[in-house]
Structures are given as structure tokens and as C-alpha cells.
Design a protein around this motif. Structure first.
Motif, PDB file in Angstrom:
ATOM      1  N   LEU A  46      19.309  47.813 -11.056  1.00 28.13           N
ATOM      2  CA  LEU A  46      18.766  48.787 -10.124  1.00 28.13           C
ATOM      3  C   LEU A  46      18.737  48.282  -8.691  1.00 28.13           C
ATOM      4  O   LEU A  46      18.870  49.065  -7.746  1.00 28.13           O
ATOM      5  CB  LEU A  46      17.354  49.193 -10.563  1.00 28.13           C
ATOM      6  CG  LEU A  46      17.252  49.860 -11.940  1.00 28.13           C
ATOM      7  CD1 LEU A  46      15.818  50.296 -12.208  1.00 28.13           C
ATOM      8  CD2 LEU A  46      18.202  51.038 -12.052  1.00 28.13           C
ATOM      9  N   GLU A  47      18.557  46.970  -8.502  1.00 30.57           N
ATOM     10  CA  GLU A  47      18.421  46.447  -7.154  1.00 30.57           C
ATOM     11  C   GLU A  47      19.666  45.741  -6.634  1.00 30.57           C
ATOM     12  O   GLU A  47      19.922  45.761  -5.424  1.00 30.57           O
ATOM     13  CB  GLU A  47      17.228  45.481  -7.093  1.00 30.57           C
ATOM     14  CG  GLU A  47      15.889  46.140  -7.399  1.00 30.57           C
ATOM     15  CD  GLU A  47      14.725  45.184  -7.190  1.00 30.57           C
ATOM     16  OE1 GLU A  47      14.938  44.131  -6.551  1.00 30.57           O
ATOM     17  OE2 GLU A  47      13.623  45.486  -7.674  1.00 30.57           O
ATOM     18  N   LEU A  48      20.444  45.114  -7.525  1.00 31.97           N
ATOM     19  CA  LEU A  48      21.578  44.305  -7.072  1.00 31.97           C
ATOM     20  C   LEU A  48      22.927  44.892  -7.434  1.00 31.97           C
ATOM     21  O   LEU A  48      23.916  44.633  -6.752  1.00 31.97           O
ATOM     22  CB  LEU A  48      21.459  42.882  -7.638  1.00 31.97           C
ATOM     23  CG  LEU A  48      20.160  42.144  -7.306  1.00 31.97           C
ATOM     24  CD1 LEU A  48      20.186  40.757  -7.909  1.00 31.97           C
ATOM     25  CD2 LEU A  48      19.949  42.077  -5.802  1.00 31.97           C
ATOM     26  N   GLY A  49      23.014  45.607  -8.535  1.00 31.38           N
ATOM     27  CA  GLY A  49      24.285  46.196  -8.917  1.00 31.38           C
ATOM     28  C   GLY A  49      24.872  45.589 -10.177  1.00 31.38           C
ATOM     29  O   GLY A  49      24.316  44.650 -10.759  1.00 31.38           O
ATOM     30  N   PRO A  50      26.025  46.101 -10.629  1.00 32.09           N
ATOM     31  CA  PRO A  50      26.593  45.683 -11.912  1.00 32.09           C
ATOM     32  C   PRO A  50      27.125  44.248 -11.936  1.00 32.09           C
ATOM     33  O   PRO A  50      27.027  43.577 -12.953  1.00 32.09           O
ATOM     34  CB  PRO A  50      27.722  46.691 -12.148  1.00 32.09           C
ATOM     35  CG  PRO A  50      28.064  47.204 -10.793  1.00 32.09           C
ATOM     36  CD  PRO A  50      26.780  47.206 -10.020  1.00 32.09           C
ATOM     37  N   ARG A  51      27.725  43.760 -10.834  1.00 30.94           N
ATOM     38  CA  ARG A  51      28.287  42.407 -10.853  1.00 30.94           C
ATOM     39  C   ARG A  51      27.218  41.340 -11.034  1.00 30.94           C
ATOM     40  O   ARG A  51      27.355  40.452 -11.897  1.00 30.94           O
ATOM     41  CB  ARG A  51      29.094  42.143  -9.581  1.00 30.94           C
ATOM     42  CG  ARG A  51      30.398  42.938  -9.500  1.00 30.94           C
ATOM     43  CD  ARG A  51      31.248  42.456  -8.348  1.00 30.94           C
ATOM     44  NE  ARG A  51      31.671  41.090  -8.552  1.00 30.94           N
ATOM     45  CZ  ARG A  51      32.157  40.309  -7.582  1.00 30.94           C
ATOM     46  NH1 ARG A  51      32.226  40.768  -6.336  1.00 30.94           N
ATOM     47  NH2 ARG A  51      32.545  39.076  -7.842  1.00 30.94           N
ATOM     48  N   PRO A  52      26.122  41.348 -10.274  1.00 35.25           N
ATOM     49  CA  PRO A  52      25.048  40.386 -10.552  1.00 35.25           C
ATOM     50  C   PRO A  52      24.468  40.542 -11.959  1.00 35.25           C
ATOM     51  O   PRO A  52      24.062  39.549 -12.571  1.00 35.25           O
ATOM     52  CB  PRO A  52      24.008  40.703  -9.472  1.00 35.25           C
ATOM     53  CG  PRO A  52      24.789  41.302  -8.364  1.00 35.25           C
ATOM     54  CD  PRO A  52      25.856  42.106  -9.039  1.00 35.25           C
ATOM     55  N   ALA A  53      24.425  41.765 -12.465  1.00 33.40           N
ATOM     56  CA  ALA A  53      23.921  41.972 -13.822  1.00 33.40           C
ATOM     57  C   ALA A  53      24.813  41.272 -14.838  1.00 33.40           C
ATOM     58  O   ALA A  53      24.330  40.653 -15.795  1.00 33.40           O
ATOM     59  CB  ALA A  53      23.831  43.463 -14.134  1.00 33.40           C
TER      60      ALA A  53
END
Length: 223
Positions: A46-53
Motif C-alpha cells: 500500500l505504501e511502497l508498491g509491488p517491487r519492494p513487496a
């Protein structure tokens, strides 16, 4: 002249981890348990996006591999020295699953504050920081350590090489967690409102808790 029973050749499958379907189900349900890991994944999406996830998922999997490998090294020595220790390990594993099941059902009645866990595990926003956050969360998760020591051995055959079988199960455990978190983060990104609904999370907790209690009874009873 007496008839001797024919000798049976040991198959290759006899020296690999057994009960793999049950192991996959167990690790999948454990991955679904609400906690610091899920709270961190929600925050990353929700805060950083799919790549950091995705980097966080990789860090979490690495932490599980560290737990399982460390437990496997000690486990192989214990079981080879005293096969009767397997009974105690089995009972301990069943107790852990039952405890997790009861705690999950209790969480369904009283919702926990995942936001606090999320804030506690928040880290740097780069890919390295995201990977480190996932690794640190897994290594600092006592449930992962207890599972690696007391539950994972339930699914290792004592007829074959214990250490390679234990490490193989650890790899499978990490892959199951990766699969769940990839699906979970995708669902969070696609349906933020649905995931955050208390009724949805409560229903998920109830189903997971009941199944975990059933698995705990089965493991303790050697089923």
C-alpha cells in the motif's frame, strides 16, 4: 525347504520427505496466519508498491531457510542418536499446531491491532531495505523458529537421510510462503477495501483456526 519372503528393493521415494500434501497444507495455513509478516506485506504494497513487496517476500523466504537449515543440522544428530526422541518431537509439534489454532480462533473473536505490528516492522524504502525488513521479520518471528524445531520434523522420514530431507522440506516451506505472499500482496493491491474488511478477516481466522486444530490432533496422534 522354507519359503523366504521376497526382498523388496527400497525405492528412491522412501528416502525423501513423506506426507508432502499435508505438509504443504500445514505450511500454507501457517503462512495465512495474521501477524507481523502479513502486516509488513500490507504496508509494503500500500505504501511502497509491488517491487519492494517482492523484495520483502524474498527476504522472508531467506529467513525461513535459515531457520529450517539450522534446525535440520541439530535435528539429524538428535534423531540418529535417539529414535525415541521422534515421539516427543511429534507430540510437541501437535501441541504447537493446536496452540496456533486456538490463538487464531481467539483472534477471530477479538481483532488484533495489525497496524502496530506494521509500524514496528517498517524499515527503509529501498529494495535492500525491503529485503532486510522481510529477513528480519522472519528471523525475529518465534513462530517460525518453533515450527522449524518442533513441527517440521514430523514430516521427515527416519528411514532415509534426515538432514537432506529436512533441508528439502525447508526449501518447500519457503516456496509455499512465497506462493502465499505473492497471492496475498496481489490481492491487497487489487482489492484493498475487501482485504481490510473485519468480517472477511474474521472469517479467514475462523477457518484457519479450525483446520490448524484438526492438524494438531492428527500430528500428535501420528495419523
Amino acid at each position: 525347504m522354507t519359503d523366504h519372503p521376497p526382498r523388496t528393493r527400497k525405492k528412491a521415494g522412501d528416502t525423501v520427505p513423506t506426507h508432502l500434501p499435508l505438509f504443504v497444507i500445514t505450511t500454507w495455513l501457517l503462512a495465512m496466519l495474521p501477524g507481523a509478516g502479513q502486516a509488513l506485506m500490507v504496508r509494503q504494497v500500500l505504501e511502497l508498491g509491488p517491487r519492494p513487496a517482492r523484495a520483502t517476500i524474498a527476504g522472508n523466504a531467506t529467513g525461513l531457510l535459515v531457520w529450517s537449515t539450522a534446525a535440520a543440522v541439530g535435528l539429524s544428530a538428535v534423531l540418529l542418536a535417539n529414535p525415541h526422541a521422534y515421539l516427543l518431537v511429534r507430540l510437541a509439534g501437535g501441541a504447537v499446531l493446536l496452540l496456533l489454532g486456538f490463538n487464531t480462533l481467539r483472534a477471530a473473536v477479538k481483532q488484533t491491532a495489525d497496524e502496530a505490528l506494521c509500524a514496528a516492522t517498517a524499515g527503509p524504502t529501498g529494495l535492500r531495505g525491503a529485503y532486510g525488513a522481510g529477513l528480519g521479520t522472519a528471523l525475529g518471528n518465534p513462530k517460525a523458529g518453533v515450527f522449524a524445531v518442533s513441527v517440521l520434523p514430523q514430516f521427515v522420514t527416519t528411514d532415509g537421510p534426515v538432514l537432506p530431507s529436512s533441508i528439502a522440506l525447508g526449501v518447500l516451506w519457503a516456496l509455499v510462503n512465497v506462493s502465499w505472499y505473492v497471492l496475498f500482496t496481489w490481492a491487497v493491491g487489487r482489492g484493498r477495501a475487501l482485504v481490510s474488511r473485519p468480517a472477511v478477516r474474521r472469517g479467514l481466522n475462523i477457518v484457519t483456526g479450525v483446520v490448524l486444530c484438526g492438524l494438531g490432533v492428527a500430528v500428535a496422534g501420528g495419523v
